[in-house]
Design an enzyme around this catalytic site. Sequence first.
Site, PDB file in Angstrom:
ATOM      1  N   TYR A 127       0.828  -1.207   0.000  1.00 34.95           N
ATOM      2  CA  TYR A 127       0.000   0.000   0.000  1.00 34.95           C
ATOM      3  C   TYR A 127       0.863   1.258   0.000  1.00 34.95           C
ATOM      4  CZ  TYR A 127       1.036   1.008   4.914  1.00 34.95           C
ATOM      5  OH  TYR A 127       1.677   1.330   6.089  1.00 34.95           O
ATOM      6  N   ARG A 148       8.227   3.890  -4.966  1.00 37.79           N
ATOM      7  CA  ARG A 148       8.305   2.992  -3.818  1.00 37.79           C
ATOM      8  C   ARG A 148       7.257   1.886  -3.941  1.00 37.79           C
ATOM      9  NH1 ARG A 148       7.684   5.366   2.174  1.00 37.79           N
ATOM     10  NH2 ARG A 148       5.537   5.607   1.500  1.00 37.79           N
ATOM     11  N   ARG A 181      -8.280 -19.968  -0.333  1.00 32.10           N
ATOM     12  CA  ARG A 181      -7.093 -19.773   0.497  1.00 32.10           C
ATOM     13  C   ARG A 181      -6.058 -20.879   0.314  1.00 32.10           C
ATOM     14  NH1 ARG A 181      -4.675 -21.063   5.195  1.00 32.10           N
ATOM     15  NH2 ARG A 181      -3.768 -19.389   6.441  1.00 32.10           N
ATOM     16  N   HIS A 230      -1.485 -20.761   0.419  1.00 28.97           N
ATOM     17  CA  HIS A 230      -0.335 -19.850   0.472  1.00 28.97           C
ATOM     18  C   HIS A 230       0.224 -19.559  -0.919  1.00 28.97           C
ATOM     19  CE1 HIS A 230      -0.408 -21.105   4.710  1.00 28.97           C
ATOM     20  NE2 HIS A 230       0.322 -20.055   4.979  1.00 28.97           N
ATOM     21  N   LYS A 286       6.426  -2.087   1.927  1.00 31.04           N
ATOM     22  CA  LYS A 286       5.276  -1.442   2.591  1.00 31.04           C
ATOM     23  C   LYS A 286       4.059  -2.354   2.432  1.00 31.04           C
ATOM     24  CE  LYS A 286       3.376   3.247   3.119  1.00 31.04           C
ATOM     25  NZ  LYS A 286       3.703   3.559   4.507  1.00 31.04           N
ATOM     26  N   GLU A 293      12.060   2.851  14.111  1.00 31.98           N
ATOM     27  CA  GLU A 293      11.229   3.970  13.636  1.00 31.98           C
ATOM     28  C   GLU A 293       9.942   3.983  14.436  1.00 31.98           C
ATOM     29  OE1 GLU A 293      10.217   3.228   9.417  1.00 31.98           O
ATOM     30  OE2 GLU A 293      10.688   1.123   9.775  1.00 31.98           O
ATOM     31  N   LEU A 302      11.381   1.203   6.756  1.00 34.07           N
ATOM     32  CA  LEU A 302      10.674   1.672   5.565  1.00 34.07           C
ATOM     33  C   LEU A 302      11.396   2.887   4.989  1.00 34.07           C
ATOM     34  CD1 LEU A 302       7.987   1.469   3.854  1.00 34.07           C
ATOM     35  CD2 LEU A 302       7.259   3.430   5.221  1.00 34.07           C
TER      36      LEU A 302
END
Lengths: 277, 277
Positions: free
Chosen positions: A32, A51, A98, A100, A144, A177, A201
């Site tokens: 995101y 990014r 579902r 993996h 991210k 962070e 990040l």
Amino acid sequence: MELAMIGDEIVPLGELQSVYLDRGTYFGDGVYEVIRSYDGKIFALDEHLKRFADSLAAIEITRLDIEQIRRHICKAFEAAEISNAKIYFHVTRGSSLRKHVWGPDIKPNFFLTITELEDCSQEKSQGIAVSTHPDWRWKRCDIKSLNLLANVLARRDAEKKGCAEAILVNDQGYITEGGGSAFFAIFGNYLQTSPLTVNILPSITRKYVLKAANSIGLEVVEQLFTPAQAGSADELFIAVTTKDIIPVVSFDGKPVRDAKPGRNTKLLMKTFQDFTR
Amino acid sequence: MELAMIGDEIVPLGELQSVYLDRGTYFGDGVYEVIRSYDGKIFALDEHLKRFADSLAAIEITRLDIEQIRRHICKAFEAAEISNAKIYFHVTRGSSLRKHVWGPDIKPNFFLTITELEDCSQEKSQGIAVSTHPDWRWKRCDIKSLNLLANVLARRDAEKKGCAEAILVNDQGYITEGGGSAFFAIFGNYLQTSPLTVNILPSITRKYVLKAANSIGLEVVEQLFTPAQAGSADELFIAVTTKDIIPVVSFDGKPVRDAKPGRNTKLLMKTFQDFTR
């Protein structure tokens, strides 16, 4: 009969809306970005898209045109007509039963929201309190991703302590962070923050903070530091896309100097504002 | 106007279905379980519900009646009429506009699927290949959360190497567990597996494997071991709810002994089957 249940309602599996099979929910299998606009102009869009492309590549979400994402964002931003907007978007790997490992035909899901930015003028003028929490995050925070439960729990802990942000501390006792921000300390004439390693990040706001530091004559030191060192700093602040720079006036229950936003922090805030015009 | 965009379709924010605001997707802010039935009987339901309650408590999802969850599961299982079923369910913290910290009124979302179990008879009779991958997961793997991207990426890496499972190796060079299974080695007359620490999922299948080991006279050693040690074991296997015990016949590209399911592993498989009747 294979089936699903949503709340207490049973649905045949074949009739389930694909959003309920989103790998974003099953695995956090997506990435995101959060972008903002200042007075009708999106800030640092290219950097955020760059990014985002890096995050997509890192988790092998391919066959997605980043220019198409840009067009989506611009179209939605124009439709929203919000001058100071928060633009959130994510792409998940897609929807499927579902498992993996994913199949070759899976198609990514794009989702975006545009909302009014929350007012943070009080945080900016008075500063915030922060508290430390162990850094429980995974080992690829350079991506991210939607795996954010460690951040959620750290910020929940901060909230219980009356704090607005959690400052994450790794197993070696160093600050990495904030739970949703980059973290900075000013000691005399230099500005210190964590170096960009595999588990930090690459914050875009951080980049502009360092640029602002240069332009006001602060030396930049990219080196890890401990909570004890942070507690003895002359000034502390966090930086995040939606609010840019927010002074920190209390650290783990103790005032930072006179518990007021520092002189250099205020200079950086002003300089940062200039970049957004 | 505040809005959302799904794919290339713009929707006013107020008209967005709540499933698109699920914190499960935004943050992986939820926990899950996978249960199975053998011949029409759900196996180890109480243990799974107990672990689920522990996971919910660990991330502070409260105001949820675990007996209500049990009733949901039983109702859906009866409706499905599948003898050998895979029952997946999760609870997320709820739906709301994206913000790390949650509000007091948020209501958890329950979701479940019941599907036919995949046939694993070939894996059981011939064994599988596994490969190691760094353990990138977060530091609270005792919580069965929806933050599973590290597992997804590790299993993707295994798939590329022609393997059916990834065996995760921590920073200290020790095996923790499989990407979606517990991992076991047999050396002579003892069975070794990782101890249950804060970063190991308390596997319910593991518990029954240890019980089976006791009943066939294998000594159990709960102690970490390295990939090199695993590579020199007499037998290796993984254990997971949906398949119980699966022999491992190749480890990081090298055969385990004669590359056939081992004698003790086969005994354990048989003993495990007895528990499920």
